[in-house]
Design an enzyme around this catalytic site. Sequence first.
Site, mmCIF file in Angstrom:
data_model
loop_
_atom_site.group_PDB
_atom_site.id
_atom_site.type_symbol
_atom_site.label_atom_id
_atom_site.label_comp_id
_atom_site.label_asym_id
_atom_site.label_seq_id
_atom_site.Cartn_x
_atom_site.Cartn_y
_atom_site.Cartn_z
ATOM 1 N N TRP A 115 38.647 -24.121 -2.811
ATOM 2 C CA TRP A 115 37.671 -24.561 -1.810
ATOM 3 C C TRP A 115 38.317 -25.570 -0.864
ATOM 4 C CZ3 TRP A 115 36.607 -24.077 -7.021
ATOM 5 C CH2 TRP A 115 35.684 -23.088 -7.354
ATOM 6 N N HIS A 149 30.194 -25.267 -1.514
ATOM 7 C CA HIS A 149 29.389 -24.194 -2.114
ATOM 8 C C HIS A 149 28.026 -24.778 -2.501
ATOM 9 C CE1 HIS A 149 31.632 -25.108 -6.223
ATOM 10 N NE2 HIS A 149 31.236 -26.179 -5.624
ATOM 11 N N ARG A 174 33.659 -24.785 4.846
ATOM 12 C CA ARG A 174 35.042 -24.628 4.357
ATOM 13 C C ARG A 174 36.005 -24.928 5.505
ATOM 14 N NH1 ARG A 174 34.648 -20.498 -0.160
ATOM 15 N NH2 ARG A 174 32.754 -21.269 -1.163
HETATM 16 N N1 PHE Z 1 30.369 -21.371 -6.119
HETATM 17 C C1 PHE Z 1 31.222 -20.210 -6.144
HETATM 18 C C2 PHE Z 1 31.906 -20.078 -4.775
HETATM 19 O O1 PHE Z 1 31.402 -20.529 -3.805
HETATM 20 C C3 PHE Z 1 30.447 -18.956 -6.495
HETATM 21 C C4 PHE Z 1 29.877 -18.979 -7.868
HETATM 22 C C5 PHE Z 1 28.579 -19.446 -8.118
HETATM 23 C C6 PHE Z 1 30.614 -18.531 -8.946
HETATM 24 C C7 PHE Z 1 28.047 -19.466 -9.400
HETATM 25 C C8 PHE Z 1 30.105 -18.534 -10.233
HETATM 26 C C9 PHE Z 1 28.836 -19.004 -10.453
HETATM 27 O O2 PHE Z 1 32.974 -19.532 -4.646
#
Ligand code: PHE
Length: 244
Positions: free
Chosen positions: A44, A72, A98
């Site tokens: 990220w 996220h 991002r």
């Molecule tokens: N938060 C992760 C992303 O943005 C996605 C995700 C959410 C993965 C919940 C697993 C469980 O890449």
Amino acid sequence: MERELVGIFRSLGYQAVEGPEVESEFFNFDALNIPEHHPARDMWDTFWLEGSLGLEGPLGEEVRGRLLLRTHTSPMQVRYMVAHTPPFRIVVPGRVFRFEQTDATHEAVFHQLEGLVVGEGITMAHLKGAIYELAQALYGPHSKVRFQPIYFPFVEPGAQFAIWWPEGGKWLELGGAGMVHPKVFQAVDAYRERLGLPPAYQGVTGFAFGLGVERLAMLRYGIPDIRYFFGGRLKVLEQFRGVL
Ligand code: PHE
């Protein structure tokens, strides 16, 4: 699109909640089993913020530490769990940020929909069922779902999932998912303890998922470039008045 997705999950008994876009390093990373200096943080690319804005925690307490734009919607998993006791089913729609190169399919600002279900006896089968219901609601009886193993620090096992889009004749990679990692439950209970709350996440399991919203809207409305969403061009936006 977001309204439609939230509506689908509401009809499955989920409650919709929202969280802050300015988030602390703790909720966005540490509590999700992504410690500082861990290579997983590279997943990220982050907009870090300077200074302190007096960020509020899940129960109105003051949050210390570095601030960022959430990368996220998963930090709301932690915030919600701290302030509530299971069982529950929630979805969290919201903007995420991002720090990365943009192109036709990547934008620095986009939307995710997070899902979190916690209770006694929740299994991967419930996760598959939830995504299956989503596929049916979006694309009807000819759609199907696919799960492939992938690593996310806050779930174990972790999966990426795709939905079969019958009209387009292709798999749509929608996002990540998995079973909530025990370390996340531990971080939540540790935080609750600091606030004087009893532990609430022993003896439960849960699943979580996160999916990108723009991708679905682009297919539905034939939008060729994700940058149109935040480009601010009226010729583009006026076509979607009241729709997106
Ligand atoms: N938060 C992760 C992303 O943005 C996605 C995700 C959410 C993965 C919940 C697993 C469980 O890449």
